[in-house]
Design an enzyme around this catalytic site. Structure first.
Site, short mmCIF file in Angstrom:
data_model
loop_
_atom_site.label_atom_id
_atom_site.label_comp_id
_atom_site.label_asym_id
_atom_site.label_seq_id
_atom_site.Cartn_x
_atom_site.Cartn_y
_atom_site.Cartn_z
CD GLU A 178 -1.33 -3.48 9.50
OE1 GLU A 178 -2.14 -2.78 8.86
OE2 GLU A 178 -0.83 -3.11 10.58
CG ASP A 179 -0.95 -1.09 5.63
OD1 ASP A 179 -0.67 -1.63 6.72
OD2 ASP A 179 -0.85 0.13 5.44
CG ASP A 182 8.67 -1.38 9.47
OD1 ASP A 182 9.71 -2.02 9.52
OD2 ASP A 182 8.66 -0.15 9.36
CE LYS A 220 8.89 -1.26 4.80
NZ LYS A 220 8.95 0.07 5.43
CG PHE A 235 8.14 5.22 3.66
CD1 PHE A 235 7.79 4.81 4.95
CD2 PHE A 235 7.25 6.00 2.94
CE1 PHE A 235 6.58 5.18 5.51
CE2 PHE A 235 6.03 6.39 3.50
CZ PHE A 235 5.71 5.97 4.79
NE ARG A 237 -4.56 6.84 3.66
CZ ARG A 237 -3.89 6.26 4.66
NH1 ARG A 237 -3.48 5.03 4.53
NH2 ARG A 237 -3.64 6.90 5.76
P1 5GP Z 1 5.14 -1.70 12.59
O1 5GP Z 1 4.48 -1.48 13.91
O2 5GP Z 1 5.09 -3.14 12.13
O3 5GP Z 1 6.55 -1.16 12.59
O4 5GP Z 1 4.43 -0.80 11.53
C1 5GP Z 1 3.19 -1.10 11.03
C2 5GP Z 1 2.53 0.10 10.44
O5 5GP Z 1 3.49 1.07 10.04
C3 5GP Z 1 1.76 -0.23 9.18
O6 5GP Z 1 0.44 -0.55 9.48
C4 5GP Z 1 1.87 1.05 8.39
O7 5GP Z 1 0.84 1.93 8.76
C5 5GP Z 1 3.18 1.65 8.82
N1 5GP Z 1 4.28 1.35 7.87
C6 5GP Z 1 5.35 0.55 8.05
N2 5GP Z 1 6.14 0.53 6.97
C7 5GP Z 1 5.57 1.35 6.07
C8 5GP Z 1 5.90 1.73 4.71
O8 5GP Z 1 6.89 1.34 4.10
N3 5GP Z 1 5.04 2.60 4.11
C9 5GP Z 1 3.92 3.08 4.73
N4 5GP Z 1 3.16 3.91 4.03
N5 5GP Z 1 3.57 2.72 5.98
C10 5GP Z 1 4.38 1.87 6.64
#
Ligand code: 5GP
Length: 179
Positions: free
Chosen positions: A100-101, A104, A132, A153, A166
């Site tokens: 995963e990238d 959050d 995060k 972000f 990207r």
């Molecule tokens: P989560 O479900 O953990 O809140 O969010 C995961 C997804 O949210 C990541 O795979 C990504 O696509 C997006 N995401 C969360 N934080 C960021 C951020 O700081 N920048 C970007 N570009 N995408 C984020």
């Protein structure tokens, strides 16, 4: 040294630091999975740059598959995770490593983890470039983390804002995100 994109406030993680850390992650994964053939399961689209670098730093035998999930629109998580593209192969009895990238709230990966567990893989672990961890809303065990990052972000190195940025070779903070 890459120049700062005009839309960005600053570079948080320069490309040389990413390169070094991704190589170290690849070595650790290669050691942990020695003698097994893990499936690296990339979560599209954010994983694409990280996956291609990580893959080339792994010396263990492995295969690759992708899944596409969506929960974000702009800079906000919608909270509802949708599966847009599913895996091609069965993962029953296999060692699966999710790539995963960024994690959050953890909601996206908790959904994916629970979904994949029903398919009975032999093992299921998570590798994320960015974490995060202060933003977590659900408990999630992440085995491999590239960098812990603040609650801002981020874009670049595969991460987008409305499909832009990207292609930046570093991870940076956007100047302004509309609320
Ligand atoms: P989560 O479900 O953990 O809140 O969010 C995961 C997804 O949210 C990541 O795979 C990504 O696509 C997006 N995401 C969360 N934080 C960021 C951020 O700081 N920048 C970007 N570009 N995408 C984020």
């Amino acid at each position: 040294m890459s120049s700062l994109h005009p839309d960005l406030e600053k570079i948080l993680i320069p490309s040389d630091q990413i390169r070094t850390r991704v190589q170290a992650l690849g070595q650790e994964i290669s050691k942990d999975y020695q003698g097994r053939v893990p499936i690296l399961l990339g979560v599209l689209k954010g994983c694409l740059v990280f996956m291609s670098d990580l893959l080339r730093s792994i010396t263990a035998e492995c295969s690759v598959d992708f899944i596409c999930l969506s929960s974000y629109s702009g800079d906000r998580s919608s909270g509802v995770v949708r599966m847009i593209l599913d895996l091609k192969e069965s993962i029953e009895g296999k060692d699966v490593l999710i790539v995963e990238d960024i994690v959050d709230t953890g909601l996206t990966l908790a959904y994916l983890r629970d979904n994949l567990r029903t398919r009975q893989p032999r093992s299921l672990e998570i590798c994320t470039l960015l974490d995060k961890s202060d933003c977590r809303k659900v408990s999630l065990s992440v085995k491999y983390v590239g960098f812990k990052v603040p609650n801002q972000f981020l874009v670049g190195y595969g991460l987008d804002y409305n499909e832009q940025y990207r292609n930046l070779p570093y991870v940076g903070i956007l100047k302004r995100v509309l609320n």
